[in-house]
Write a protein that holds these residues in place. Structure first.
Motif, PDB file in Angstrom:
ATOM      1  N   GLY A 124      27.019  52.591  55.684  1.00  0.00           N
ATOM      2  CA  GLY A 124      28.209  53.579  56.130  1.00  0.00           C
ATOM      3  C   GLY A 124      29.553  53.295  55.584  1.00  0.00           C
ATOM      4  N   GLY A 125      29.704  52.376  54.756  1.00  0.00           N
ATOM      5  CA  GLY A 125      31.009  52.144  54.211  1.00  0.00           C
ATOM      6  C   GLY A 125      31.379  53.313  53.364  1.00  0.00           C
ATOM      7  N   LYS A 126      32.855  53.365  53.374  1.00  0.00           N
ATOM      8  CA  LYS A 126      33.495  54.385  52.352  1.00  0.00           C
ATOM      9  C   LYS A 126      33.185  53.770  50.800  1.00  0.00           C
ATOM     10  CE  LYS A 126      38.152  55.527  51.291  1.00  0.00           C
ATOM     11  NZ  LYS A 126      39.041  54.440  51.102  1.00  0.00           N
ATOM     12  N   LEU A 127      33.241  54.922  50.094  1.00  0.00           N
ATOM     13  CA  LEU A 127      33.316  54.676  48.665  1.00  0.00           C
ATOM     14  C   LEU A 127      34.730  55.109  48.089  1.00  0.00           C
ATOM     15  CD1 LEU A 127      29.669  55.343  47.312  1.00  0.00           C
ATOM     16  CD2 LEU A 127      31.080  53.079  47.751  1.00  0.00           C
ATOM     17  N   PRO A 128      35.362  54.586  47.164  1.00  0.00           N
ATOM     18  CA  PRO A 128      36.717  54.974  46.639  1.00  0.00           C
ATOM     19  C   PRO A 128      36.402  56.026  45.581  1.00  0.00           C
ATOM     20  CG  PRO A 128      36.034  53.064  45.619  1.00  0.00           C
ATOM     21  CD  PRO A 128      35.251  53.171  46.844  1.00  0.00           C
ATOM     22  N   THR A 129      35.047  56.273  45.147  1.00  0.00           N
ATOM     23  CA  THR A 129      34.639  57.440  44.111  1.00  0.00           C
ATOM     24  C   THR A 129      33.584  58.090  44.697  1.00  0.00           C
ATOM     25  OG1 THR A 129      33.377  55.883  42.774  1.00  0.00           O
ATOM     26  CG2 THR A 129      35.810  56.287  42.402  1.00  0.00           C
ATOM     27  N   ILE A 137      32.607  50.526  38.565  1.00  0.00           N
ATOM     28  CA  ILE A 137      33.205  50.715  37.305  1.00  0.00           C
ATOM     29  C   ILE A 137      34.655  50.643  37.619  1.00  0.00           C
ATOM     30  CG2 ILE A 137      33.878  52.260  35.093  1.00  0.00           C
ATOM     31  CD1 ILE A 137      31.179  53.076  35.026  1.00  0.00           C
ATOM     32  N   LEU A 138      35.112  51.410  38.585  1.00  0.00           N
ATOM     33  CA  LEU A 138      36.510  51.221  39.159  1.00  0.00           C
ATOM     34  C   LEU A 138      36.714  49.672  39.562  1.00  0.00           C
ATOM     35  CD1 LEU A 138      39.215  52.334  40.110  1.00  0.00           C
ATOM     36  CD2 LEU A 138      38.185  52.898  42.329  1.00  0.00           C
ATOM     37  N   THR A 139      35.821  49.092  40.540  1.00  0.00           N
ATOM     38  CA  THR A 139      36.191  47.790  40.713  1.00  0.00           C
ATOM     39  C   THR A 139      36.390  46.789  39.717  1.00  0.00           C
ATOM     40  OG1 THR A 139      34.784  47.948  42.650  1.00  0.00           O
ATOM     41  CG2 THR A 139      35.248  46.140  42.311  1.00  0.00           C
ATOM     42  N   PRO A 162      45.391  32.286  41.843  1.00  0.00           N
ATOM     43  CA  PRO A 162      45.383  32.760  43.173  1.00  0.00           C
ATOM     44  C   PRO A 162      46.104  34.169  43.738  1.00  0.00           C
ATOM     45  CG  PRO A 162      46.043  30.442  43.113  1.00  0.00           C
ATOM     46  CD  PRO A 162      46.175  31.049  41.624  1.00  0.00           C
ATOM     47  N   LEU A 163      47.218  34.476  43.027  1.00  0.00           N
ATOM     48  CA  LEU A 163      47.789  35.679  43.226  1.00  0.00           C
ATOM     49  C   LEU A 163      47.135  36.772  42.649  1.00  0.00           C
ATOM     50  CD1 LEU A 163      51.430  34.423  42.853  1.00  0.00           C
ATOM     51  CD2 LEU A 163      50.172  34.834  45.122  1.00  0.00           C
ATOM     52  N   VAL A 164      46.557  36.649  41.458  1.00  0.00           N
ATOM     53  CA  VAL A 164      45.771  37.660  40.943  1.00  0.00           C
ATOM     54  C   VAL A 164      44.492  38.047  41.924  1.00  0.00           C
ATOM     55  CG1 VAL A 164      44.253  38.386  39.043  1.00  0.00           C
ATOM     56  CG2 VAL A 164      46.445  37.623  38.779  1.00  0.00           C
ATOM     57  N   GLU A 165      43.819  36.828  42.264  1.00  0.00           N
ATOM     58  CA  GLU A 165      42.579  37.033  42.973  1.00  0.00           C
ATOM     59  C   GLU A 165      43.095  37.703  44.462  1.00  0.00           C
ATOM     60  OE1 GLU A 165      39.197  34.083  45.313  1.00  0.00           O
ATOM     61  OE2 GLU A 165      40.285  33.377  43.522  1.00  0.00           O
ATOM     62  N   GLY A 166      44.243  37.197  45.096  1.00  0.00           N
ATOM     63  CA  GLY A 166      44.577  37.708  46.426  1.00  0.00           C
ATOM     64  C   GLY A 166      44.863  39.318  46.317  1.00  0.00           C
ATOM     65  N   PHE A 167      45.436  39.554  45.043  1.00  0.00           N
ATOM     66  CA  PHE A 167      45.724  41.256  44.723  1.00  0.00           C
ATOM     67  C   PHE A 167      44.314  41.793  44.610  1.00  0.00           C
ATOM     68  CE2 PHE A 167      45.650  44.534  41.798  1.00  0.00           C
ATOM     69  CZ  PHE A 167      46.909  45.227  42.075  1.00  0.00           C
ATOM     70  N   ILE A 168      43.337  41.187  44.174  1.00  0.00           N
ATOM     71  CA  ILE A 168      42.048  41.859  43.765  1.00  0.00           C
ATOM     72  C   ILE A 168      41.433  42.293  45.152  1.00  0.00           C
ATOM     73  CG2 ILE A 168      39.740  41.819  42.944  1.00  0.00           C
ATOM     74  CD1 ILE A 168      41.982  42.714  40.726  1.00  0.00           C
ATOM     75  N   ARG A 169      41.517  41.160  45.935  1.00  0.00           N
ATOM     76  CA  ARG A 169      40.790  41.063  47.171  1.00  0.00           C
ATOM     77  C   ARG A 169      41.484  42.178  48.281  1.00  0.00           C
ATOM     78  NH1 ARG A 169      37.491  36.870  48.971  1.00  0.00           N
ATOM     79  NH2 ARG A 169      37.223  35.375  47.232  1.00  0.00           N
ATOM     80  N   GLU A 170      42.754  41.976  48.158  1.00  0.00           N
ATOM     81  CA  GLU A 170      43.422  43.214  49.207  1.00  0.00           C
ATOM     82  C   GLU A 170      43.242  44.628  48.835  1.00  0.00           C
ATOM     83  OE1 GLU A 170      47.937  44.448  50.065  1.00  0.00           O
ATOM     84  OE2 GLU A 170      47.760  42.493  49.365  1.00  0.00           O
ATOM     85  N   THR A 171      43.261  44.768  47.467  1.00  0.00           N
ATOM     86  CA  THR A 171      43.060  46.087  46.744  1.00  0.00           C
ATOM     87  C   THR A 171      41.578  46.407  46.976  1.00  0.00           C
ATOM     88  OG1 THR A 171      44.703  45.413  45.279  1.00  0.00           O
ATOM     89  CG2 THR A 171      43.411  47.674  44.965  1.00  0.00           C
ATOM     90  N   GLY A 173      39.721  45.600  49.788  1.00  0.00           N
ATOM     91  CA  GLY A 173      39.897  45.908  51.067  1.00  0.00           C
ATOM     92  C   GLY A 173      40.438  47.375  51.301  1.00  0.00           C
ATOM     93  N   ARG A 174      41.433  47.609  50.585  1.00  0.00           N
ATOM     94  CA  ARG A 174      42.049  49.042  50.897  1.00  0.00           C
ATOM     95  C   ARG A 174      41.198  50.111  50.258  1.00  0.00           C
ATOM     96  NH1 ARG A 174      47.858  48.893  51.945  1.00  0.00           N
ATOM     97  NH2 ARG A 174      48.593  46.655  52.123  1.00  0.00           N
ATOM     98  N   LEU A 175      40.490  49.896  49.122  1.00  0.00           N
ATOM     99  CA  LEU A 175      39.886  50.703  48.268  1.00  0.00           C
ATOM    100  C   LEU A 175      38.399  51.262  49.278  1.00  0.00           C
ATOM    101  CD1 LEU A 175      40.183  49.854  44.614  1.00  0.00           C
ATOM    102  CD2 LEU A 175      41.024  52.034  45.788  1.00  0.00           C
TER     103      LEU A 175
END
Length: 178
Positions: A124-129, A137-139, A162-171, A173-175
């Motif tokens: 039931g999760g939302k997809l960004p596309t 592919i977006l991911t 670590p900051l690049v990984e954090g950015f990816i994880r956060e993004t 989560g939002r997507l």
């Protein structure tokens, strides 16, 4: 792999591999027809390694929701790329022969992402596309683009692993958030 870990993939040749292995360059022709064949095999091995690391990361949170598994998979993707930049860059520096689709050499890294996104959608999760393949592919594009920016300017604030990984994880989560 040792050569790639200390120098760019452009320096990988049959001659340098032979020297590293302590054998005569012609003896490598028993294994590979030419340097392109060797590079394809090295590339396949890098994709395999990347896929194994992504799968191992997802396994550690197997009981968590699919979004957590996806974040772990892409976290491993980022770590692989940031810790082994020459191996990672080689993955995108050469054109694969006839295996350019996602069922070819990229499969070990791509297929687990698709499966995790499919699991997210089934729960039931939302997809960004519009569909799971496009979401995968977006991911991967998101991670690849952020990694490429970090590789271009590694000393720039925000471009550490670590900051690049954090950015990816956060993004992610939002997507994929409901």
């Amino acid at each position: 792999m040792r050569i790639l870990d200390r120098s760019p993939g452009s320096q990988l040749s049959l001659r340098t591999v032979a020297k590293e292995a302590g054998v005569a360059a012609p003896s490598l022709y028993r294994q590979f027809d030419d340097a392109s064949a060797m590079l394809r095999e090295v590339e396949r091995e890098c994709w395999r390694q990347l896929g194994l690391e992504m799968s191992a990361a997802a396994e550690q949170v197997q009981e968590e929701p699919p979004l957590s598994r996806l974040q772990e998979q892409l976290g491993a993707y980022v770590r692989y790329a940031m810790q082994r930049p020459s191996r990672y860059q080689l993955l995108f520096a050469t054109q694969l022969s006839s295996d350019t689709d996602v069922d070819g050499p990229v499969r070990p890294a791509y297929r687990p992402v698709v499966e995790t996104i499919e699991s997210h959608a089934r729960s039931g999760g939302k997809l960004p596309t519009a569909d799971t393949a496009s979401s995968a592919i977006l991911t991967i594009s998101l991670a690849h683009g952020r990694i490429a920016l970090a590789h271009l300017a590694p000393a720039r604030p925000g471009n550490s692993a670590p900051l690049v990984e954090g950015f990816i994880r956060e993004t992610l989560g939002r997507l994929f958030a409901d």
